[in-house]
Write an enzyme that holds these catalytic residues in place. Sequence first.
Site, PDB file in Angstrom:
ATOM      1  N   HIS A  90       5.046  -6.282  -4.479  1.00 22.17           N
ATOM      2  CA  HIS A  90       3.625  -6.577  -4.663  1.00 22.17           C
ATOM      3  C   HIS A  90       2.780  -5.351  -4.389  1.00 22.17           C
ATOM      4  O   HIS A  90       3.185  -4.429  -3.682  1.00 22.17           O
ATOM      5  CB  HIS A  90       3.179  -7.743  -3.769  1.00 22.17           C
ATOM      6  CG  HIS A  90       3.300  -7.484  -2.301  1.00 22.17           C
ATOM      7  ND1 HIS A  90       2.237  -7.198  -1.487  1.00 22.17           N
ATOM      8  CD2 HIS A  90       4.388  -7.480  -1.496  1.00 22.17           C
ATOM      9  CE1 HIS A  90       2.655  -7.027  -0.249  1.00 22.17           C
ATOM     10  NE2 HIS A  90       3.942  -7.189  -0.221  1.00 22.17           N
ATOM     11  N   ASP A 118      -1.492 -11.139   8.813  1.00 22.07           N
ATOM     12  CA  ASP A 118      -0.678 -12.151   8.129  1.00 22.07           C
ATOM     13  C   ASP A 118       0.789 -12.099   8.554  1.00 22.07           C
ATOM     14  O   ASP A 118       1.439 -13.120   8.712  1.00 22.07           O
ATOM     15  CB  ASP A 118      -0.747 -11.946   6.609  1.00 22.07           C
ATOM     16  CG  ASP A 118      -2.131 -12.283   6.074  1.00 22.07           C
ATOM     17  OD1 ASP A 118      -2.629 -13.364   6.388  1.00 22.07           O
ATOM     18  OD2 ASP A 118      -2.697 -11.453   5.340  1.00 22.07           O
ATOM     19  N   TYR A 153       0.825  -1.212   0.000  1.00 25.96           N
ATOM     20  CA  TYR A 153       0.000   0.000   0.000  1.00 25.96           C
ATOM     21  C   TYR A 153       0.864   1.271   0.000  1.00 25.96           C
ATOM     22  O   TYR A 153       0.359   2.359   0.199  1.00 25.96           O
ATOM     23  CB  TYR A 153      -0.948  -0.008   1.203  1.00 25.96           C
ATOM     24  CG  TYR A 153      -1.941  -1.154   1.156  1.00 25.96           C
ATOM     25  CD1 TYR A 153      -2.949  -1.181   0.197  1.00 25.96           C
ATOM     26  CD2 TYR A 153      -1.863  -2.219   2.044  1.00 25.96           C
ATOM     27  CE1 TYR A 153      -3.856  -2.226   0.127  1.00 25.96           C
ATOM     28  CE2 TYR A 153      -2.768  -3.277   1.985  1.00 25.96           C
ATOM     29  CZ  TYR A 153      -3.759  -3.274   1.023  1.00 25.96           C
ATOM     30  OH  TYR A 153      -4.661  -4.323   0.956  1.00 25.96           O
ATOM     31  N   TYR A 158     -11.339  -1.360  -0.229  1.00 27.50           N
ATOM     32  CA  TYR A 158     -11.405  -1.075   1.218  1.00 27.50           C
ATOM     33  C   TYR A 158     -10.161  -0.347   1.685  1.00 27.50           C
ATOM     34  O   TYR A 158     -10.139   0.220   2.774  1.00 27.50           O
ATOM     35  CB  TYR A 158     -11.621  -2.378   2.019  1.00 27.50           C
ATOM     36  CG  TYR A 158     -10.379  -3.042   2.544  1.00 27.50           C
ATOM     37  CD1 TYR A 158      -9.557  -3.810   1.728  1.00 27.50           C
ATOM     38  CD2 TYR A 158     -10.003  -2.909   3.891  1.00 27.50           C
ATOM     39  CE1 TYR A 158      -8.418  -4.417   2.222  1.00 27.50           C
ATOM     40  CE2 TYR A 158      -8.866  -3.524   4.390  1.00 27.50           C
ATOM     41  CZ  TYR A 158      -8.074  -4.268   3.551  1.00 27.50           C
ATOM     42  OH  TYR A 158      -6.933  -4.857   4.038  1.00 27.50           O
ATOM     43  N   ARG A 159      -9.132  -0.319   0.835  1.00 28.87           N
ATOM     44  CA  ARG A 159      -7.828   0.219   1.231  1.00 28.87           C
ATOM     45  C   ARG A 159      -7.004   0.237  -0.045  1.00 28.87           C
ATOM     46  O   ARG A 159      -7.223  -0.588  -0.928  1.00 28.87           O
ATOM     47  CB  ARG A 159      -7.232  -0.777   2.206  1.00 28.87           C
ATOM     48  CG  ARG A 159      -5.935  -0.449   2.863  1.00 28.87           C
ATOM     49  CD  ARG A 159      -5.602  -1.611   3.782  1.00 28.87           C
ATOM     50  NE  ARG A 159      -4.441  -1.355   4.593  1.00 28.87           N
ATOM     51  CZ  ARG A 159      -3.881  -2.264   5.386  1.00 28.87           C
ATOM     52  NH1 ARG A 159      -4.373  -3.478   5.462  1.00 28.87           N
ATOM     53  NH2 ARG A 159      -2.829  -1.957   6.106  1.00 28.87           N
TER      54      ARG A 159
END
Length: 610
Positions: free
Chosen positions: A454, A213, A151, A535-536
Amino acid sequence: MSSGSSTPEATTPIPTLPETHSGIPPYLLPKATRAKEAVFSGRTKPAKPRSREVPVVPQGVSRDQFLEALEELKRELGEENVEVNDKPLKDGWYMEHPNTHDMMTILDEEEFVAGAVAYPGNTDEVVKMVKWANRWLVPIFPISMGRNLGYGGAAPRVRGSVTVDLGRRMNKILDINPQDYTCLVEPGVSFYGLYEELGRRGLREHMWVDTPDLGGGSIIGNTVDRGVGYTPYGDHWACHSGLEVVLPTGEVIRTGMGALTEGGENTWGVFPYGFGPYSDGIFSQSNFGIVTKMGMTLMPNPGGHESFMYTFPKEEDLGPLMEIIRPLRISTILENVAQLRHVTQTIAAAGLPKSHFFSGSGTIPPEIIHSAAAASPVGDHTWAYYGMSYGPPHIRSYKLAIIDAEFSKIPGCRKIDPSTLPEDEYFWSRDRIASGTPDIHELRWVNWAPNGAHIAFSPVSPIRSADATKLFQLGKRIHEKYGIDFMPAFIVGLREMHLIVEIVFDRDDREEKERALECLRDMVDEAAREGYGEYRTHLVLMDQVAGTYGWGGGALGRFNERLKDALDPNGILAPGRCGIWGERYRGRGWEMGRGSEGGSEGDGVGGRVL
Ligand code: ADP
């Protein structure tokens, strides 16, 4: 090309807790060491000199002013607590991550980059920093740990911002209350850190940390960005209770019960609302304040737990499975935030590069994935469901029998016997995480690409057959269009699920990055047209995603701008985060969308407002 594994960085010891707040707990050190070796063995990206002038100066101030401002900040916080970012950008890896830029950048690495980093030591020093930023009109960007990988990591949205790295010096667990099952933490407390402290105090059998995670993120950073964990507590934002916040103009407020004039600490963690409007919401996924303390709830040990795993053979099983999962999840027979993973991600989670399986070009053929799955201890499948049942045996067996009867309705469904799975099988990582023990397994699939990085596409939908199928087909089609391996996982909340699609790319391959970004932009737009919103999201997609919440001609966006202008008149705090820009930035081309990938900057900023 040189292999990164021979660089000194690859062999330095991994910092541990408690020697540093962001370290690995000793019980995970062997696993982290193996993870680090794998990351660096796939690294070919050379260390590069900086390609643009350093330090990066934020627009709106001159280079001389910026350097003078940093000297003043050093006088306020101490020379050693302000670092100018004029060195080469070192990417590091998960446990030794940079706080100057996005180590997994999808743009040129000079785009989302800080001009300097500062380390305030307490709330008063955060106040000083905010006032300093207003005096000099320098944008600042708060991070707690800076591991928000996928993110944007630690990176600021606006080039040259000064990163406020809260975690390094503000990392105390201020309270753990075993009667109330609550704690009060500062920004630099990671899930690893809290777990270790529970152990030190002999409380691990008594209460659990709800862990995501990977456990290296901070409890505050993950919560304000609305992350999830995998015990029945799951939704971190819903589990927090009360904040201390430094506002962008320097006032400090406490919300919830912490706002009481006297003795607020007593009830801080047990009742989140206090009296009057519930203001906490405006401090999550926003740029309206810097959170310096947060109350968090902990989960009582439920007196037993048991992981289970089912596999399903066909892609088309997704729809019927959702119809089974929804009522079970909403009635909490399925008790935790659970995962339905596609086999491609499971194979990638073995930690081997794609080239180990496939030397051709383009996406990996399904037959190769299925033969790799067939050769694995789990056996061939398309979907794998990971869940956990909680409580003493008789309670568990009641729920597990219902789950078994329901899942078995899918032809070819298999219940995996955990005793057949080796110790390093992904299942055991899920088992630890769902029972409150943080792990470091998850990042293995990043090794799928050399210089693996990623970025996530994370739309929310109801837990319904039609929605899951539509989103799956949308993602699959657009991935095929761009020649990208599709690795979806459905993360089932309570009444909703997020589809998390992680695109793994080589961050040293410009063409691959451009394709990944185009793919993401297409998915965001198409999903939004079908009624699915993220959502993000990553910094690079924030303006686009904010734009998809455009009901009423963009009414919510305008409301956010009014709040921003009222709370942060000079727009110094994390400009652009979550698509919210202060007045000084608006209308100057700062928003990013399709076609603006060349650069993240607009054309100047306005003058002082306050
Ligand atoms: P993590 O702790 O999981 O590594 P980060 O520190 O990277 O997470 O923070 C995640 C996001 O939340 C960042 O974009 C950051 O700006 C924001 N954030 C983190 N900590 C705070 C804080 N204490 N106050 C306000 N925003 C924060």
